[in-house]
Design a protein around this motif. Structure first.
Motif, PDB file in Angstrom:
ATOM      1  N   ALA A   1       2.770 -10.199   9.091  1.00 38.67           N
ATOM      2  CA  ALA A   1       3.451  -9.188   9.880  1.00 38.67           C
ATOM      3  C   ALA A   1       2.703  -7.870   9.768  1.00 38.67           C
ATOM      4  CB  ALA A   1       4.890  -9.019   9.394  1.00 38.67           C
ATOM      5  N   THR A   2       2.815  -7.060  10.796  1.00 39.82           N
ATOM      6  CA  THR A   2       2.287  -5.700  10.727  1.00 39.82           C
ATOM      7  C   THR A   2       3.379  -4.804  10.156  1.00 39.82           C
ATOM      8  OG1 THR A   2       2.982  -5.200  13.002  1.00 39.82           O
ATOM      9  CG2 THR A   2       0.751  -6.060  12.688  1.00 39.82           C
ATOM     10  N   VAL A   3       2.994  -3.885   9.280  1.00 36.25           N
ATOM     11  CA  VAL A   3       3.973  -2.977   8.681  1.00 36.25           C
ATOM     12  C   VAL A   3       3.432  -1.562   8.706  1.00 36.25           C
ATOM     13  CG1 VAL A   3       4.894  -4.782   7.172  1.00 36.25           C
ATOM     14  CG2 VAL A   3       3.100  -3.276   6.332  1.00 36.25           C
ATOM     15  N   GLU A   4       4.335  -0.622   8.830  1.00 38.33           N
ATOM     16  CA  GLU A   4       3.985   0.783   8.713  1.00 38.33           C
ATOM     17  C   GLU A   4       3.742   1.115   7.242  1.00 38.33           C
ATOM     18  OE1 GLU A   4       3.570   2.855  11.196  1.00 38.33           O
ATOM     19  OE2 GLU A   4       4.259   1.540  12.811  1.00 38.33           O
ATOM     20  N   VAL A   5       3.050   2.223   7.007  1.00 38.53           N
ATOM     21  CA  VAL A   5       2.734   2.611   5.629  1.00 38.53           C
ATOM     22  C   VAL A   5       4.008   2.800   4.812  1.00 38.53           C
ATOM     23  CG1 VAL A   5       1.634   4.343   4.173  1.00 38.53           C
ATOM     24  CG2 VAL A   5       0.569   3.681   6.328  1.00 38.53           C
TER      25      VAL A   5
ATOM     26  N   ARG B   1      -1.750   1.489  11.481  1.00 36.06           N
ATOM     27  CA  ARG B   1      -1.087   2.578  12.215  1.00 36.06           C
ATOM     28  C   ARG B   1      -0.780   2.162  13.652  1.00 36.06           C
ATOM     29  NH1 ARG B   1      -4.605   5.932   8.886  1.00 36.06           N
ATOM     30  NH2 ARG B   1      -3.316   7.359   7.649  1.00 36.06           N
ATOM     31  N   ASN B   2      -1.616   1.287  14.201  1.00 35.11           N
ATOM     32  CA  ASN B   2      -1.431   0.836  15.576  1.00 35.11           C
ATOM     33  C   ASN B   2      -1.304  -0.683  15.593  1.00 35.11           C
ATOM     34  OD1 ASN B   2      -1.459   0.242  18.281  1.00 35.11           O
ATOM     35  ND2 ASN B   2      -3.410   1.258  18.732  1.00 35.11           N
ATOM     36  N   PRO B   3      -0.082  -1.224  15.641  1.00 35.15           N
ATOM     37  CA  PRO B   3       0.104  -2.674  15.599  1.00 35.15           C
ATOM     38  C   PRO B   3      -0.632  -3.430  16.702  1.00 35.15           C
ATOM     39  CG  PRO B   3       2.197  -1.533  15.254  1.00 35.15           C
ATOM     40  CD  PRO B   3       1.199  -0.494  15.675  1.00 35.15           C
ATOM     41  N   GLN B   4      -0.889  -2.781  17.826  1.00 36.82           N
ATOM     42  CA  GLN B   4      -1.577  -3.461  18.930  1.00 36.82           C
ATOM     43  C   GLN B   4      -2.985  -3.875  18.536  1.00 36.82           C
ATOM     44  OE1 GLN B   4      -1.282  -0.708  22.230  1.00 36.82           O
ATOM     45  NE2 GLN B   4       0.738  -1.497  22.823  1.00 36.82           N
ATOM     46  N   ARG B   5      -3.591  -3.149  17.605  1.00 38.61           N
ATOM     47  CA  ARG B   5      -4.949  -3.480  17.177  1.00 38.61           C
ATOM     48  C   ARG B   5      -4.981  -4.688  16.245  1.00 38.61           C
ATOM     49  NH1 ARG B   5      -8.415   1.558  15.317  1.00 38.61           N
ATOM     50  NH2 ARG B   5      -9.988  -0.087  15.546  1.00 38.61           N
ATOM     51  N   ALA B   6      -3.805  -5.156  15.842  1.00 41.70           N
ATOM     52  CA  ALA B   6      -3.742  -6.284  14.911  1.00 41.70           C
ATOM     53  C   ALA B   6      -3.514  -7.608  15.616  1.00 41.70           C
ATOM     54  CB  ALA B   6      -2.631  -6.048  13.891  1.00 41.70           C
ATOM     55  N   ALA B   7      -3.605  -7.647  16.940  1.00 41.99           N
ATOM     56  CA  ALA B   7      -3.289  -8.866  17.686  1.00 41.99           C
ATOM     57  C   ALA B   7      -4.161 -10.040  17.248  1.00 41.99           C
ATOM     58  CB  ALA B   7      -3.444  -8.611  19.185  1.00 41.99           C
ATOM     59  N   ALA B   8      -5.477  -9.816  17.133  1.00 47.14           N
ATOM     60  CA  ALA B   8      -6.382 -10.901  16.745  1.00 47.14           C
ATOM     61  C   ALA B   8      -6.081 -11.381  15.330  1.00 47.14           C
ATOM     62  CB  ALA B   8      -7.834 -10.450  16.851  1.00 47.14           C
ATOM     63  N   ALA B   9      -5.741 -10.451  14.444  1.00 47.20           N
ATOM     64  CA  ALA B   9      -5.441 -10.812  13.064  1.00 47.20           C
ATOM     65  C   ALA B   9      -4.170 -11.659  12.988  1.00 47.20           C
ATOM     66  CB  ALA B   9      -5.301  -9.560  12.203  1.00 47.20           C
TER      67      ALA B   9
ATOM     68  N   ALA C   1       0.436 -10.730  -0.271  1.00 45.82           N
ATOM     69  CA  ALA C   1      -0.658  -9.764  -0.343  1.00 45.82           C
ATOM     70  C   ALA C   1      -0.549  -8.816   0.834  1.00 45.82           C
ATOM     71  CB  ALA C   1      -2.008 -10.486  -0.328  1.00 45.82           C
ATOM     72  N   ALA C   2      -1.323  -7.746   0.773  1.00 40.03           N
ATOM     73  CA  ALA C   2      -1.386  -6.805   1.888  1.00 40.03           C
ATOM     74  C   ALA C   2      -2.840  -6.480   2.176  1.00 40.03           C
ATOM     75  CB  ALA C   2      -0.606  -5.529   1.567  1.00 40.03           C
ATOM     76  N   ILE C   3      -3.112  -6.230   3.442  1.00 37.46           N
ATOM     77  CA  ILE C   3      -4.444  -5.834   3.884  1.00 37.46           C
ATOM     78  C   ILE C   3      -4.317  -4.505   4.601  1.00 37.46           C
ATOM     79  CG2 ILE C   3      -6.378  -6.390   5.405  1.00 37.46           C
ATOM     80  CD1 ILE C   3      -5.697  -9.359   4.947  1.00 37.46           C
ATOM     81  N   LEU C   4      -5.109  -3.537   4.180  1.00 40.19           N
ATOM     82  CA  LEU C   4      -5.144  -2.245   4.859  1.00 40.19           C
ATOM     83  C   LEU C   4      -6.187  -2.328   5.964  1.00 40.19           C
ATOM     84  CD1 LEU C   4      -5.098   0.178   1.766  1.00 40.19           C
ATOM     85  CD2 LEU C   4      -3.187  -1.034   2.859  1.00 40.19           C
ATOM     86  N   GLY C   5      -5.724  -2.215   7.215  1.00 39.94           N
ATOM     87  CA  GLY C   5      -6.623  -2.322   8.354  1.00 39.94           C
ATOM     88  C   GLY C   5      -6.485  -3.669   9.043  1.00 39.94           C
ATOM     89  N   ALA C   6      -7.079  -3.770  10.243  1.00 36.19           N
ATOM     90  CA  ALA C   6      -6.970  -5.013  11.011  1.00 36.19           C
ATOM     91  C   ALA C   6      -8.244  -5.293  11.800  1.00 36.19           C
ATOM     92  CB  ALA C   6      -5.767  -4.948  11.956  1.00 36.19           C
ATOM     93  N   GLY C   7      -9.371  -4.767  11.326  1.00 33.44           N
ATOM     94  CA  GLY C   7     -10.638  -4.984  12.017  1.00 33.44           C
ATOM     95  C   GLY C   7     -11.311  -6.274  11.602  1.00 33.44           C
ATOM     96  N   ASN C   8     -12.625  -6.346  11.830  1.00 30.85           N
ATOM     97  CA  ASN C   8     -13.357  -7.587  11.564  1.00 30.85           C
ATOM     98  C   ASN C   8     -13.343  -7.981  10.091  1.00 30.85           C
ATOM     99  OD1 ASN C   8     -14.098  -8.168  14.221  1.00 30.85           O
ATOM    100  ND2 ASN C   8     -15.838  -6.774  14.143  1.00 30.85           N
ATOM    101  N   THR C   9     -13.443  -6.999   9.193  1.00 34.86           N
ATOM    102  CA  THR C   9     -13.407  -7.333   7.767  1.00 34.86           C
ATOM    103  C   THR C   9     -12.019  -7.785   7.357  1.00 34.86           C
ATOM    104  OG1 THR C   9     -15.146  -5.695   7.364  1.00 34.86           O
ATOM    105  CG2 THR C   9     -13.957  -6.512   5.447  1.00 34.86           C
ATOM    106  N   ALA C  10     -10.986  -7.268   8.018  1.00 35.15           N
ATOM    107  CA  ALA C  10      -9.623  -7.719   7.735  1.00 35.15           C
ATOM    108  C   ALA C  10      -9.447  -9.184   8.093  1.00 35.15           C
ATOM    109  CB  ALA C  10      -8.617  -6.859   8.493  1.00 35.15           C
ATOM    110  N   LEU C  11     -10.154  -9.657   9.118  1.00 37.82           N
ATOM    111  CA  LEU C  11     -10.074 -11.066   9.488  1.00 37.82           C
ATOM    112  C   LEU C  11     -10.629 -11.938   8.353  1.00 37.82           C
ATOM    113  CD1 LEU C  11     -11.272 -10.805  13.203  1.00 37.82           C
ATOM    114  CD2 LEU C  11      -8.927 -10.874  12.340  1.00 37.82           C
TER     115      LEU C  11
END
Length: 304
Positions: A188-192, A168-176, A139-149
């Motif tokens: 994994a984090t992936v570019e669009v 767009r910014n892999p650093q923001r996905a650290a918690a995820a 699966a894929a998730i667009l975004g890495a914020g609280n709802t992505a968790l």
């Protein structure tokens, strides 16, 4: 509920909050259950979380609050108890107010996970009872914020083994990424552009981005082509867009045009709201299918 609870109240907190359909959903549910809970919307910023938690402790009648962006983490330091899920995710969407002997206890829960799981179960073949099993455990998730968790935990519960985080910014996905490891998910984090190249491998995509934010991803993902390229999506691929206003969203329309199945964020909102209604009303034994249908009717959503 007892007559002593006749003045019970609850609310949804967030900013902005004027678009929220939660008051419609909750009010319909409480009418169906025959309980008296006044449910409203309150516009609130993160810096107000502490003072509002104090209100919950001191003002009479509160039974709980629903919590949306940008408050899903802000209220956590001000609560007494956190569910295991909230501790794991670091985000909540529900606060239950319990009036104990001489004190008030505030407990945090996260029903977003339940909402995503049940909204997806309504359409995924393996959960509908179709003969064909789901062929894509990715699966894929667009975004890495609280709802992505919450979406990550939902993917684990739905049986996915690998989840890509399109950011767009892999650093923001650290918690995820840490959460995914805890859940036993390959992640994994992936570019669009990379996501576009493997779009046909995804059985499900969950957009956790704010309203209209996913629109800019339509062309990069290869969904905006006319005519739509054959095979751009996996057979039966599902998109859940948690943003439900406006609806259909542009990405939902493009996904459907490409032959995929679309799930409105309103479905997630209904299903997570059912769990909140259980918490706030204190009722566990009820005809919850009927309550769910009533909530769907209140917002013009097809019954599951």
């Amino acid at each position: 509920m007892s007559s002593a609870a006749a003045a019970c109240r609850a609310a949804v907190l967030g900013h902005p909050i004027g678009h929220s359909r939660s008051p419609l959903l909750h009010s319909a549910a409480y009418r169906a259950l025959g309980v008296d809970i006044d449910y409203t919307a309150i516009d609130m910023l993160p810096q107000e979380a502490g003072s509002f938690a104090a209100r919950l402790r001191t003002e009479p009648g509160w039974v709980g609050v629903s919590v949306t962006m940008p408050l899903k983490a802000a209220l956590i330091p001000h609560l007494d108890v956190l569910s295991e899920r909230v501790l794991r995710l670091g985000a909540l969407n529900t606060v239950v107010v319990e009036h104990l002997a001489g004190s008030v206890r505030l407990t945090g829960h996260n029903t977003d996970v339940d909402g995503i799981v049940r909204a997806m179960e309504d359409v995924l073949p393996a959960h509908r009872g179709d003969d064909a099993p789901r062929e894509n455990p990715r699966a894929a998730i667009l975004g890495a914020g609280n709802t992505a968790l919450a979406a990550l935990e939902a993917c684990a519960l739905l049986g996915y083994t690998h989840v890509d985080l399109v950011v767009r910014n892999p650093q923001r996905a650290a918690a995820a990424l840490v959460l995914a490891e805890t859940l036993g998910l390959a992640c994994a984090t992936v570019e669009v552009a990379d996501a576009a190249a493997r779009l046909a491998d995804y059985g499900s995509v969950i957009s956790t981005l704010p309203a209209n934010a996913a629109d800019t991803l339509i062309s990069p993902l290869g969904l905006g082509l006319t005519p739509v390229r054959s095979g751009v999506l996996a057979p039966g691929a599902v998109l859940l867009d948690v943003a439900y206003d406006p609806w259909p969203s542009a990405i939902a329309a493009a996904w459907e045009a490409a032959g995929g199945t679309v799930v409105s964020g309103m479905s997630m909102l209904v299903h997570q709201g059912v769990e909140q209604v259980k918490y706030f009303s204190g009722i566990q034994d009820a005809d919850w299918r009927h309550v769910t249908n009533v909530m769907c009717d209140a917002v013009g959503l097809s019954r599951p």
